[in-house]
Design a protein around this motif. Structure first.
Motif, PDB file in Angstrom:
ATOM      1  N   ALA A 256      37.828  53.979  38.577  1.00  0.00           N
ATOM      2  CA  ALA A 256      36.208  54.693  38.931  1.00  0.00           C
ATOM      3  C   ALA A 256      36.699  55.605  40.069  1.00  0.00           C
ATOM      4  O   ALA A 256      37.539  55.386  40.888  1.00  0.00           O
ATOM      5  N   TYR A 257      36.027  56.674  40.165  1.00  0.00           N
ATOM      6  CA  TYR A 257      35.830  57.800  41.030  1.00  0.00           C
ATOM      7  C   TYR A 257      35.165  57.493  42.394  1.00  0.00           C
ATOM      8  O   TYR A 257      35.302  57.736  43.384  1.00  0.00           O
ATOM      9  N   ALA A 258      33.893  56.820  41.861  1.00  0.00           N
ATOM     10  CA  ALA A 258      32.801  56.543  42.841  1.00  0.00           C
ATOM     11  C   ALA A 258      32.048  55.711  42.092  1.00  0.00           C
ATOM     12  O   ALA A 258      32.288  55.195  40.926  1.00  0.00           O
ATOM     13  N   ALA A 259      31.146  54.820  43.148  1.00  0.00           N
ATOM     14  CA  ALA A 259      30.410  53.697  42.655  1.00  0.00           C
ATOM     15  C   ALA A 259      28.987  53.529  43.189  1.00  0.00           C
ATOM     16  O   ALA A 259      28.949  54.068  44.579  1.00  0.00           O
ATOM     17  N   LEU A 260      28.164  52.945  42.658  1.00  0.00           N
ATOM     18  CA  LEU A 260      26.830  52.601  43.297  1.00  0.00           C
ATOM     19  C   LEU A 260      26.806  51.020  42.999  1.00  0.00           C
ATOM     20  O   LEU A 260      27.121  50.628  41.922  1.00  0.00           O
ATOM     21  N   VAL A 261      26.615  50.434  44.220  1.00  0.00           N
ATOM     22  CA  VAL A 261      26.944  49.073  44.153  1.00  0.00           C
ATOM     23  C   VAL A 261      25.766  48.340  44.817  1.00  0.00           C
ATOM     24  O   VAL A 261      25.100  48.654  46.060  1.00  0.00           O
ATOM     25  N   THR A 262      25.137  47.084  44.053  1.00  0.00           N
ATOM     26  CA  THR A 262      24.417  46.273  44.747  1.00  0.00           C
ATOM     27  C   THR A 262      24.967  45.452  45.950  1.00  0.00           C
ATOM     28  O   THR A 262      26.366  45.033  45.622  1.00  0.00           O
ATOM     29  N   SER A 263      24.114  45.153  47.068  1.00  0.00           N
ATOM     30  CA  SER A 263      24.826  44.310  48.067  1.00  0.00           C
ATOM     31  C   SER A 263      25.482  42.987  47.482  1.00  0.00           C
ATOM     32  O   SER A 263      24.956  42.430  46.816  1.00  0.00           O
ATOM     33  N   GLY A 264      26.462  42.514  48.398  1.00  0.00           N
ATOM     34  CA  GLY A 264      27.176  41.257  47.962  1.00  0.00           C
ATOM     35  C   GLY A 264      28.493  41.396  47.853  1.00  0.00           C
ATOM     36  O   GLY A 264      29.203  42.423  48.527  1.00  0.00           O
ATOM     37  N   THR A 265      29.135  40.340  47.133  1.00  0.00           N
ATOM     38  CA  THR A 265      30.800  40.508  47.226  1.00  0.00           C
ATOM     39  C   THR A 265      31.280  41.936  46.597  1.00  0.00           C
ATOM     40  O   THR A 265      32.534  42.190  46.873  1.00  0.00           O
ATOM     41  N   ALA A 266      30.537  42.263  45.769  1.00  0.00           N
ATOM     42  CA  ALA A 266      30.952  43.636  44.849  1.00  0.00           C
ATOM     43  C   ALA A 266      31.327  44.772  45.951  1.00  0.00           C
ATOM     44  O   ALA A 266      32.271  45.639  45.475  1.00  0.00           O
ATOM     45  N   THR A 267      30.657  44.755  46.911  1.00  0.00           N
ATOM     46  CA  THR A 267      30.717  45.765  47.996  1.00  0.00           C
ATOM     47  C   THR A 267      32.261  45.723  48.658  1.00  0.00           C
ATOM     48  O   THR A 267      32.593  46.555  48.694  1.00  0.00           O
ATOM     49  N   LEU A 268      32.678  44.627  48.705  1.00  0.00           N
ATOM     50  CA  LEU A 268      34.239  44.342  49.334  1.00  0.00           C
ATOM     51  C   LEU A 268      35.273  44.656  48.053  1.00  0.00           C
ATOM     52  O   LEU A 268      36.090  45.065  48.346  1.00  0.00           O
ATOM     53  N   GLU A 269      35.082  43.905  46.892  1.00  0.00           N
ATOM     54  CA  GLU A 269      35.680  44.231  45.873  1.00  0.00           C
ATOM     55  C   GLU A 269      35.757  45.869  45.579  1.00  0.00           C
ATOM     56  O   GLU A 269      37.036  46.407  45.281  1.00  0.00           O
ATOM     57  N   THR A 270      34.792  46.516  45.615  1.00  0.00           N
ATOM     58  CA  THR A 270      34.874  48.132  45.569  1.00  0.00           C
ATOM     59  C   THR A 270      35.449  48.642  46.610  1.00  0.00           C
ATOM     60  O   THR A 270      36.755  49.635  46.094  1.00  0.00           O
ATOM     61  N   ALA A 271      35.615  48.357  47.888  1.00  0.00           N
ATOM     62  CA  ALA A 271      36.492  48.982  48.854  1.00  0.00           C
ATOM     63  C   ALA A 271      37.959  48.461  48.620  1.00  0.00           C
ATOM     64  O   ALA A 271      38.830  49.303  48.929  1.00  0.00           O
ATOM     65  N   LEU A 272      38.380  47.412  48.308  1.00  0.00           N
ATOM     66  CA  LEU A 272      39.599  46.796  48.084  1.00  0.00           C
ATOM     67  C   LEU A 272      40.231  47.635  46.901  1.00  0.00           C
ATOM     68  O   LEU A 272      41.420  47.949  46.820  1.00  0.00           O
TER      69      LEU A 272
END
Length: 369
Positions: A256-272
């Motif tokens: 992915a180049y960028a993302a729209l993310v629902t709050s939760g664990t996925a925000t940290l996964e996206t950052a990693l």
């Protein structure tokens, strides 16, 4: 040894699966019975109940499903008694797990809590029950050790964050066939991560999709949750520029180049995965009004909470609208906005500690038996 593990959500299933792998390495004769999901089931052991039967989002939804929740608690207690484990391992999911912990403590069954309830966010009075009912606590966020030991005098072990290992393991073995497998073109990919529960997906995915007509240079891809069938997502797939992948979120984030993310664990996964993101949250109005009055955190995303400042934009409730999403998204796909977020991600990863959280936790659990 016999281990009984209780994970009630998709993130718990991921962390539970990695912990199970580590427990089997530590104890070749391990017998594991668990509440969890597909990832844990792939590792081995015996699945008692899938988390898709357990996940209720928000205060109103919990009240509406109280009868089912109480029946699940009763069923869990009976199953634990029949299995007679040497230890129960709780993974987050505090509304359910703390009830089981109180019962298990009276029964004399050792209680191990991996991934602390977020009592630093709300329900801080749960510390009394934790001190009473939890024998060993293993925390994964750096500020949690200070919270428990410094503020409340309750000893815990900071083991690092297991997502570091999960993401690195995936990236080390990932191939380059994601686009081909999912029939995607060569345009930069925007990941849409609307969560795993029907309530949050319904509320947030329609908002995420409002940006699609404005950015034809990107290909938008919805990450389907393993707990939901494809039929549920079909109503959202009306734009030819929106694709769908099921149960392959890490594959999606890896490209992915960028993302729209629902709050939760996925925000940290996206950052990693080092993907710039905008974080969205929109709940049942009643649930939100209640939560707003009892949760005192400055941020809702793990990224901002760990950094203790706004690294990624959060759009909450009324601010989670098409105009605000467009403005925030426009910034993260521009070079300057991207570079600033990526630099902050590097600092975030340093704060999270080293590798091997699952292995360290498995060793500590066995040491404490």
């Amino acid at each position: 040894m016999k281990y009984y593990i209780i994970a009630g959500e998709a993130s718990g299933d991921l962390h539970g699966s990695n912990l199970m792998k580590a427990l089997y390495k530590e104890d070749a004769q391990a017998e594991i019975r668990f509440w969890g999901g597909d990832l844990m089931q792939k590792v081995g052991g015996t699945l008692v109940k899938h988390y898709r039967e357990l996940a209720f989002m928000g205060f109103a939804e919990v009240v509406q499903n109280l009868g089912t929740i109480l029946r699940n608690i009763s069923s869990c207690k009976k199953d634990i008694e029949a299995f007679a484990p040497d230890a129960i391992i709780f993974i987050d999911y505090p509304g359910f797990n703390m009830r089981i912990a109180a019962w298990a403590k009276k029964k004399g069954i050792p209680t191990h809590y991996y991934i602390s309830p977020q009592i630093w966010a709300w329900k801080e009075n749960r510390i009394k029950a934790i001190k009473r009912d939890v024998d060993y606590m293993y925390v994964i966020l750096p500020f949690e050790k200070d919270f428990y030991e410094g503020k409340h005098g309750f000893p815990v072990q900071f083991v690092g964050h297991p997502l570091i290992d999960a993401v690195e393991e995936y990236r080390s073995s990932a191939d380059s066939t994601f686009r081909e497998r999912h029939r995607l073109d060569d345009r930069p990919i925007i990941a849409l991560l609307p969560g795993s529960r029907k309530q949050e997906i319904t509320k947030l995915l329609s908002q995420m999709l409002t940006v699609v007509p404005h950015f034809e240079q990107f290909q938008f891809v919805i990450a389907g949750a393993p707990s939901q069938d494809f039929e549920f997502y079909q109503r959202f797939l009306t734009d030819k520029n929106v694709a769908f992948v099921s149960n392959d979120t890490y594959g999606l984030l890896n490209v992915a180049y960028a993302a729209l993310v629902t709050s939760g664990t996925a925000t940290l996964e996206t950052a990693l995965f080092k993907v710039p993101q905008v974080v969205l949250y929109k709940a049942n109005p009643i649930s939100y009004q209640i939560a707003k009055r009892i949760i005192t955190l400055k941020y809702i995303s793990l990224v901002n909470l760990i950094m203790d400042r706004e690294v990624v934009t959060e759009l909450i409730q009324e601010d989670c609208n098409s105009k605000s999403i467009y403005a925030a998204f426009s910034k993260i796909v521009e070079q300057q906005g991207r570079e600033e977020i990526l630099q902050n991600y590097d600092i975030l990863i340093d704060k999270l500690g080293g590798k091997g959280a699952s292995e360290l936790t498995a060793r500590l659990i066995n040491k404490n038996l």
